[in-house]
Each structure stands twice: as structure tokens, then as C-alpha cells.
Scaffold this active site. Sequence first.
Site, PDB file in Angstrom:
ATOM      1  N   GLY A 265      -0.202  -6.022  -0.538  1.00 15.15           N
ATOM      2  CA  GLY A 265      -0.798  -5.836  -1.856  1.00 15.15           C
ATOM      3  C   GLY A 265       0.089  -6.310  -2.984  1.00 15.15           C
TER       4      GLY A 265
ATOM      5  N   GLU B  24      -0.516  -9.865  -3.317  1.00 12.52           N
ATOM      6  CA  GLU B  24      -1.853 -10.097  -3.869  1.00 12.52           C
ATOM      7  C   GLU B  24      -1.883  -9.868  -5.374  1.00 12.52           C
ATOM      8  OE1 GLU B  24      -4.979  -9.321  -0.329  1.00 12.52           O
ATOM      9  OE2 GLU B  24      -3.684  -7.623  -0.767  1.00 12.52           O
TER      10      GLU B  24
ATOM     11  N   GLU C  21      -0.199  -7.451   6.949  1.00  7.30           N
ATOM     12  CA  GLU C  21      -1.348  -6.593   7.280  1.00  7.30           C
ATOM     13  C   GLU C  21      -1.711  -6.588   8.758  1.00  7.30           C
ATOM     14  OE1 GLU C  21      -1.835  -7.529   2.898  1.00  7.30           O
ATOM     15  OE2 GLU C  21      -1.197  -8.611   4.686  1.00  7.30           O
TER      16      GLU C  21
ATOM     17  N   ALA D   9       0.827  -1.207   0.000  1.00  3.74           N
ATOM     18  CA  ALA D   9       0.000   0.000   0.000  1.00  3.74           C
ATOM     19  C   ALA D   9       0.859   1.253   0.000  1.00  3.74           C
ATOM     20  CB  ALA D   9      -0.930  -0.001   1.208  1.00  3.74           C
TER      21      ALA D   9
END
Length: 694
Positions: free
Chosen positions: A101, A104, A124, A62
Amino acid sequence: MMDVVRYERDGAVAVITVANPPVNALGHAVRQGLWSAIDRFAEDDAQIAVILGEGKLFIGGADISEFGKPPREPFLPDVCTHIERAQKPVIAAVHGPALGGGCEVALGAHYRLAMKGARFGFPEVKLGLVPGAGGSQRMPRLTGVGPALEIMPAGGSVSAEEALAIGLVDRLAEGDVHQAGLDYARELLEQGAPVRPVGTMPHPAFDEEAFANARDVWARKSRGEVAPLKAIDAVELSTRMDIDEGIAAERRLFLELMETPQRAGLIHAFFNDREVAKLPELRGITPREVARVGVIGGGTMGAGIATSCLLSGLRVTLIERDTEAAEKARATITSNLDGAVKRGKLAAERRDPVLAMLSTETDYDALSTADLAIEAVFEDMGVKKEVFKKLDAVMKPGAILATNTSYLDVNEIASAISRPSDVIGLHFFSPAHVMKLLEVVVADATAGDVTATAFALAKRLGKVAVRAGVCDGFIGNRILSTYRGAADRMILEGASPWEIDAAIKAFGLPMGPFEMGDLAGLDIGYMTRQRKAATRDPRDVVPTWGDEMYHKGWLGQKTGRGYYTYEGRKGVPNEEVTPLIEAARGNRPQRRFSAEDIQRRYMAAMVNEGAKVVAEGIARRPLDVDVTLLYGYGFPRWRGGPMLWADREGLAGLLADIKAWSKDDPYFWQPAPLLEQLVSEGRTFADLNKENGQ
């Protein structure tokens, strides 16, 4: 402005490059760029695509500059799904870290190539969240639930080799990531490799025992933190929901956690880690070079400091009083390095070369070429002054002389030598090669470049440095002595040591004050009381039962008995302490304390003293107090720190309680003038952080 996502062709291969320095963070422009690149890939005649990152890593997760701002489309879950639904194969070629992220995005691709040195993970929970873009749904489809349950609740990561072993990636490679990605793409084209969406793979099997064990472990380890348990819930969703339903449910968990105080506390801690070293006095100042370090004293602390320096590539000369003590110190350091190998902090093949950078000596002349010396001898002013005089005589001009004192006056130590501007306090926490906090104690005469060097050293050692002024105990131990004082007062009023420990652990600290005393050694508290006896205010409370315990030889874990009786490290309450406490209570009125009462008084003492420390300039900002308590004293990170806790509880209510308690004990419960000022002005500690640059 250059595009943060580039789309280029190399024959039949589309190369999609994320170029958003310094860490290729997934800000809005990157998300939009990836979406547009996949659209372009769909429209042209490229047969396969490779997504890679420019610079030192793939995608860093992020964009922290977007924290606290309204989200903008396209959202990351949709971007990952958009990649996954491409009708032609997509490869994620990963070098460096692919965390959160970034991982991901890689999972949204159909194939994953990992370069040597890459890492994959989901941090996270360290921000109070769970994966929010399908990570908890896609990873278990590739690896099964076991690896996901190991990584996600811990906020952990795996190496490229480990990722291959568990099925998270398909191929390992070395060399240039761009070329490796092209080579893998062409190989897949030759094989006629199909599109392979992770989301269409079968549900991972539900393993009841694995989920039960994970929940049991994290209920104990998390100490009130909710995100690790929610991460387990998210992984379980993958065993019974199709991909779209699972991602939507995962996203709901993510958004729920976004609104929790715990997430706010962890974000506060995250940004404080970055702010704490940003001091106006360091701007434009060049640190001195440090390549050779001397350590004086090879006990637990000195050996730990030496180990920390060795692990950071520094040459270390350790001085001990005689050959036997020097060899014992070497053995301790060797054991520390072996432990680092076992924990994965040091490659096995690096152990001997690192140890070769250590020299153990008995003559101070061996420090003549050292750039920095750190004294870690007995906590006695006379002893430390004698050490500093010896250092002053042998060390080269420009060398830094540091003391690891926990309490003593660094100004007085500096005044004993001819170069006080080269003296600074470096207060490490034990074990020094493990604990991350380093209090940098700046004396009155300390040169600016000496302070800058201390902060640069802390960064090299992987530690979080906090600037502290000179007073008894600096930031951390001064506040510790105060909240420990609150615990002693509650004992005299009717609470037991074990009730207090239980309440403080329920608040989220790993240990209560009396367990901690047993671990550290109750002789330390006794010696501190003796040191302060001559200047102690007659209104102060002395835990006389603690003195009795010292004289009985009940020193805690190392003697098998303290506030607890031990078999190994596991303790049960030592009920023989109770008569000693009852004798100290005398005729004082007694009352019952609930866990909430104990927590409130303990925290009020912590915050009140923290406010005094800030007002006196011992800590420059409230955030310095928060960071110190988080990294040095086990304060629960998800609460952000004691000063943030106080802001949330409400400063006015806290001040009212302190004033009420001061009616019975005006000496101890003196409201901090800064706390009174903030309440009268309707401001908070957070306002002070902002005013001071946060």
C-alpha cells in the site's frame, strides 16, 4: 492524541506527513488523514504538495492490527485515486521501504522522489493476495509490463536506483527527506510542472511472449499457490482497461483471494513468525553479549554457520584439526561470501572487510576470548563430548557452549562438562547461511539467559528461532523420521518411491522424501538406522532396500545414483532399486495408492507425531511445529503448516483414519493422546495456540 497525518505549509508547498509509528501503517486513521489532507490542499492556496513519512520510512503498507476486521471507508484504492485526481501537483517523497500500500500511495502521486536506500515493491503475494489499490494498473503504465511481471508475482522489490532505471520514480536524492522534498517541489514549481496522473497515461503494450513466459515460470515455481498467477492476470488487465475499470477488476481479484484458504494459510504463517519467539520464559531476561563466535568444524555446516555469523557482523574464529582443513574451510567461507555478493546479500565493497573478521586456527586456545562457541563436528556422541571438554577447559566464564547436533541428547553432552547451565543446542539447517530455521534446543540445566541469548542471536542472524526440548531429533527431525517412516511403509504395501515423490510434490513440497534423501546423501539414513539399531522396537519397519543401496554405493546425487540416476542434478528413476524393494516386500499383500492416498497418510503421520511432540513439551505450541516444518522442511507456506492443515481437514476424520490404519500396523499408527483429547473435546490445534498466548 496527535494527528497521524499532519498538514503544514512551507511557503507555496503543502507538506503532508504520515506520522503513525512504528511503520506508518495504512490504518483507518491514516487513510482518513490522507483523504482530508488532499481535500485541504485543494481548498487552500498551496501550489504543490509533498507526501512523506516521519521516522525511518515512508509508509509501511497495511495495518496488521486490522487483519480480519471489517474494512472501513475510505478504502485505500479510493485514497490513491483521490491523491491522483488532485488538481495541483503532488509529490511522494520516499525514504526507506514503500511496499504494498505504501508503494500504491506513491503511485497515486504525480511525481516520485526516492531517497538513497528507499525500496519499492509489492509483497502481497506473500500473503496470498495481489495489489489491491491500483498498483498492478499504475506501475505498468510507468515501467511497461516487463518490470511489473518480475516484481509482482515474486512479491519482490527494487532499490531506489533500480526504480529510477525502470521509470518507477522520477528523481533520486540524498540527505534529509523533508528538505529534499521541498527542494524538488520548488524546482517543479519553477518549471511550471503540470499535474501528471499516472492513471491517464497510455495503456502499456501487451507483450504476449512476456506474459506466456511469466505464466510458465510461475506455474512451475508456485507449486500450487494461486496468487502469483493472479498477479500476472492483474498486470494484464492494465494493457486493455482504462484506469477506473482496471482498478475495479484488480480489486475483485484482491477480494476473491481474501476469501481463499491459501490466503488464510499465509496469514497464519505471517503471524506465527511473530509469535514463535514470544515465550514466557524469556520475559524480563537480558541476553548475554555476543561479539566473538567460535565455530568448531569447517565442513559444509560449520562453514555455513561461520558465514552466517560473519554476514551479521560477528567476529569468527574457526577451529579445524589441521592447517590444510582450516584453509579448506576458509576457501568454502570465501566462496559463500562471493555467493552472497552475487545474490545481492552483501555489497561487493564489504566482502573483504567481512572476510577479515574471520580467523582460522587449529588450537582451541584461540577461543579463550569467544563469547559463544558452536560445535559442528561429526554426529557422534563421543566426538562431541571430547570437543566440549576442550571448550570447557579454554573458554572464559560466562561463555556459551552450543552444539549443532541434529539428533543427539543435549543433556548428555551438557553433563560431560563443568558448566552445564551454559550449554544449549543450536540446530542450524544446511546451508546454514541460507536456511532461515534455527532450532534452539533447551537442555534441562540451560540457564534462562543462555536461551534468551540464543533467540537474540537468531534475530541478529536473520533466522526464525523455534524453542525445542530434548529428544531424538528434537521437533523437525523427529517428525521427519516419522513421516519418512510412513513413506517406507507405503513402499512395502505397493507404492513406488517415485509415485510417493510425485504425490508429495503435487501437495506443494519442493521434493519428495526419496529425492530429499538422494540430495542429503543416503549414507545419512543408513548411519541413523545403525545408531538406533540397538534400541529399535522389533515391531518397527526397517527399509532394508536402503541398506542394500548403501552397500552398493548408491548414496544419491554425490555418487550419481540413489533412488534416481543423475547426470548433474537432474535425475531419472533408478529402476534397479525395484528388485531390492520387491525382495523387502516378501509376501506382504500389495495395493495401489492414489496420489491422495499417499498425501493423506504422509500428512497424518506428520500431524500425529506433531501432536505427540506438543503433548510432551518438545514443542511448546502447535504453531512451533508449523514454523519448523515451513522453514526447515519445505512445507508449502500457503498451507500454513501441518497443524493448520489438520484443523482444516478435520481432526475427527484424521483420527478415524489413523485408527483404521492401526488395525494393520498398531505400532506405527498409535493415535496421539493429544489428538484424541482434542477430538473428544471438539477443539483444535488453533485453540491450543490461543491458550498459549497467540
